[in-house]
Design a protein around this motif. Structure first.
Motif, PDB file in Angstrom:
ATOM      1  N   VAL A  87      34.662  40.571  36.946  1.00 54.27           N
ATOM      2  CA  VAL A  87      35.204  39.879  38.130  1.00 54.27           C
ATOM      3  C   VAL A  87      36.610  39.367  37.825  1.00 54.27           C
ATOM      4  N   GLU A  88      37.528  39.749  38.709  1.00 48.24           N
ATOM      5  CA  GLU A  88      38.903  39.259  38.572  1.00 48.24           C
ATOM      6  C   GLU A  88      39.160  38.227  39.666  1.00 48.24           C
ATOM      7  N   PHE A  89      39.852  37.161  39.300  1.00 50.85           N
ATOM      8  CA  PHE A  89      40.221  36.164  40.300  1.00 50.85           C
ATOM      9  C   PHE A  89      41.745  36.037  40.357  1.00 50.85           C
ATOM     10  N   SER A  90      42.292  35.993  41.600  1.00 51.17           N
ATOM     11  CA  SER A  90      43.729  35.770  41.783  1.00 51.17           C
ATOM     12  C   SER A  90      43.964  34.562  42.671  1.00 51.17           C
ATOM     13  N   PRO A  91      44.763  33.589  42.210  1.00 55.86           N
ATOM     14  CA  PRO A  91      45.215  32.527  43.089  1.00 55.86           C
ATOM     15  C   PRO A  91      46.457  33.056  43.814  1.00 55.86           C
ATOM     16  N   GLU A  92      46.307  33.403  45.086  1.00 57.98           N
ATOM     17  CA  GLU A  92      47.448  33.999  45.790  1.00 57.98           C
ATOM     18  C   GLU A  92      48.600  32.992  45.848  1.00 57.98           C
ATOM     19  N   ASP A  93      49.813  33.484  45.752  1.00 60.54           N
ATOM     20  CA  ASP A  93      51.015  32.636  45.675  1.00 60.54           C
ATOM     21  C   ASP A  93      50.905  31.685  44.479  1.00 60.54           C
ATOM     22  N   GLY A  94      50.236  32.181  43.437  1.00 61.23           N
ATOM     23  CA  GLY A  94      49.962  31.369  42.244  1.00 61.23           C
ATOM     24  C   GLY A  94      51.225  30.784  41.630  1.00 61.23           C
ATOM     25  N   TYR A  95      52.294  31.585  41.594  1.00 56.94           N
ATOM     26  CA  TYR A  95      53.501  31.110  40.909  1.00 56.94           C
ATOM     27  C   TYR A  95      54.133  29.912  41.623  1.00 56.94           C
ATOM     28  N   ARG A  96      53.919  29.805  42.944  1.00 56.52           N
ATOM     29  CA  ARG A  96      54.493  28.658  43.666  1.00 56.52           C
ATOM     30  C   ARG A  96      53.462  27.530  43.837  1.00 56.52           C
ATOM     31  N   SER A  97      52.384  27.605  43.070  1.00 60.13           N
ATOM     32  CA  SER A  97      51.343  26.584  43.201  1.00 60.13           C
ATOM     33  C   SER A  97      51.602  25.425  42.238  1.00 60.13           C
ATOM     34  N   ASP A  98      51.049  24.276  42.581  1.00 61.62           N
ATOM     35  CA  ASP A  98      51.152  23.116  41.705  1.00 61.62           C
ATOM     36  C   ASP A  98      50.383  23.407  40.408  1.00 61.62           C
TER      37      ASP A  98
END
Ligand code: KIV
Ligand code: ZN
Length: 513
Positions: free
Chosen positions: A136-147
């Motif tokens: 299972v892969e998880f991606s936090p979308e817009d991860g780079y601009r996240s806190d």
């Protein structure tokens, strides 16, 4: 032993999101087979829950591909994840890739969710997916601009739930190499269970830095998976280009110290196939796969290369699959020689009927063109009429007359669902006249948004012309490709191929929303 860098290809998912690049199931399957030959580790085949068409495409790829892991994207909803698992059932090795946005902007404006709700949803999605598959892969979308604090909290939780790969997308292409590399490193250092997952980079190319950012994520951040597409295909300015990352890591192994499992000799065939299928032409000066990537025009460079190749070349053209245009077959070549060449080119036509159809087309071409190159054979089998059983529209005959100072005229005979249709028209040029003649009978009402002609084998007017036509109708965008030594005929074929795709509505795969 050096670490391995996992190559995750998303041409068929993120690449396909490029406007006008959506593909049919058969086209996706053909590209997936080439990606398997290229030996990519993971093929992201699509987004199964986005449409029935995409579900069928992911399923067909999962049922066919044996050597690469097949992955489907899924939003962080149980329904999406179940659909992905269902499509992947036949895969020898399957992965579910689930995602949810984590930047304040996306959570507030797009999702209208609080950070706590996103945290809970990410967690439960990964838990649900892990009950269906071990990968299972998880991606936090817009991860780079996240806190960063919030991101650490979410990623620690999903690793606890069993996520085996953590991918950090720079969804909008905002990153700078050093900053992105440090961002990945910070996450890995701060998250207590970070060593339980493989870290992955996923960069978009809006500022032209996708490849540089990905490589910084690997070198500085310690990521061991790169997500990329053939020719850098993708929305807006595209994704990280597979061929550039792979050749950078291989050519500068002294710096990266990593192994990649890619068969680099399959890079140029993969690039050609994707370009031909989508109608997205590769710019001549594109690294590795551009037509000029290994061409030396200046006298000083030519002289240097002749004396010692490495004076101006850091890679060998043949190592990435460029072959000198050599004549491979001619008019006297028989069916067995043709079949063998198809095998050598890694083209598996499924049935004897398809081989026969391709061989008939080859003979027709050989009667008109004395030298047949590999590129001609690849174009010939890409012709829809070889691989699809039923074509609604089919070119039968075309004649045209053009003379300087006069308005050109074309007469076209074409099949429409078994009936023969005749049409004639005038146009600004012979191509325009032929298309107008077809349209006068079909009356599709489609708008032509792209028309391009390329020589299949470079450097000579003896080459076949390959025409790409992109049509838009009622929100759908389709590409048709046609090849012929006569570019007016190639244009009519391409136009009819695009009409065939508009006609077969059920076949279309919707791009991810
Ligand atoms: O760019 C992005 O954020 C994505 C995710 C869905 C992985 O493509
Ligand atoms: Zn993306």
């Amino acid at each position: 032993m050096a670490d391995k860098l996992i190559i995750f290809d998303t041409t068929l998912r993120d690449g396909e999101q490029s406007p006008g690049a959506s593909m049919t199931k058969d086209e996706k399957l053909r590209i997936a087979r080439q990606l398997e030959r290229l030996k990519v580790d993971v093929i992201e085949a699509g987004f199964a829950a986005s449409s029935n068409g995409d579900f069928e495409a992911v399923k067909a790829i999962a049922d066919t591909i044996k050597e690469s892991t097949v992955c489907s994207l899924a939003r962080a909803f149980d329904r999406d994840i179940s659909r992905a698992a269902e499509a992947l059932q036949g895969a020898r090795s399957a992965r579910i890739h689930t995602f949810i946005a984590t930047s304040a902007l996306h959570m507030e404006k797009k999702l209208r969710m609080t950070p706590d709700q996103v945290y809970e949803q990410a967690r439960s999605a990964v838990r649900f997916a892990r009950n269906l598959t071990g990968d299972v892969e998880f991606s936090p979308e817009d991860g780079y601009r996240s806190d960063v604090d919030f991101l650490c909290r979410v990623l620690e939780a999903v690793i606890d739930e069993g996520a085996t790969t953590i991918n950090v997308p720079d969804t909008v292409g905002y990153a700078i190499p050093e900053l992105y590399g440090n961002f990945i490193r910070t996450l890995r250092e701060r998250i207590p269970n970070s060593d339980k997952a493989i870290w992955s980079v996923h960069c978009h190319n809006d500022l032209g830095m996708a490849v540089a950012n990905s490589l910084a994520g690997v070198k500085i951040g310690g990521a061991r998976q790169v997500e990329c597409t053939i020719n850098g295909l993708g929305e807006r300015a595209g994704n990280t280009s597979l061929e550039e990352v792979v050749m950078a890591v291989k050519t500068r192994r002294d710096y990266f110290g990593l192994d990649v499992g890619i068969d680099t000799t399959q890079i140029v065939p993969a690039s050609r196939l994707v370009s031909q299928t989508t109608g997205f032409v590769v710019q001549p000066n594109k690294a590795v796969v551009g037509a000029n990537a290994f061409a030396h025009a200046s006298g000083i460079h030519q002289d240097g290369v002749l004396k010692a190749r490495d004076t101006y070349e850091i890679m060998r053209a043949e190592d990435v699959g460029w072959s000198a245009n050599k004549i491979v077959l001619g008019k006297l070549s028989g069916r067995n020689a043709f079949k063998q060449r198809l095998q050598e080119l890694g083209i598996d036509l499924e049935s004897e009927a398809e081989i026969n159809a391709a061989f008939t087309k080859f003979k027709e071409l050989a009667d008109r063109k004395s030298e047949i190159f590999d590129e001609d054979i690849i174009a010939l089998v890409a012709d829809e009429s070889v691989t699809s059983e039923q074509e609604h529209f089919r070119l039968v005959a075309l004649s045209q007359h053009s003379e300087m100072g006069e308005r050109p005229q074309a007469k076209v005979v074409f099949g429409v669902g078994g009936e023969e249709c005749r049409a004639e028209a005038q146009g600004n040029g012979p191509v325009d006249a032929s298309i107008k003649a077809i349209e006068s009978r079909v009356q599709s009402g489609a708008e032509m948004v792209l028309y391009s002609v390329n020589a299949i084998t470079s450097g000579s007017t003896e080459s076949q012309g390959e025409v790409t036509v992109r049509l838009q109708l009622g929100g759908r965008v389709v590409n048709g490709v046609g090849a012929d030594p006569d570019i007016v005929v190639a244009s009519a074929k391409a136009y009819l191929a695009a009409l065939n795709k508009l006609h077969s509505k059920a076949e279309r795969v919707a791009a991810q929303g």
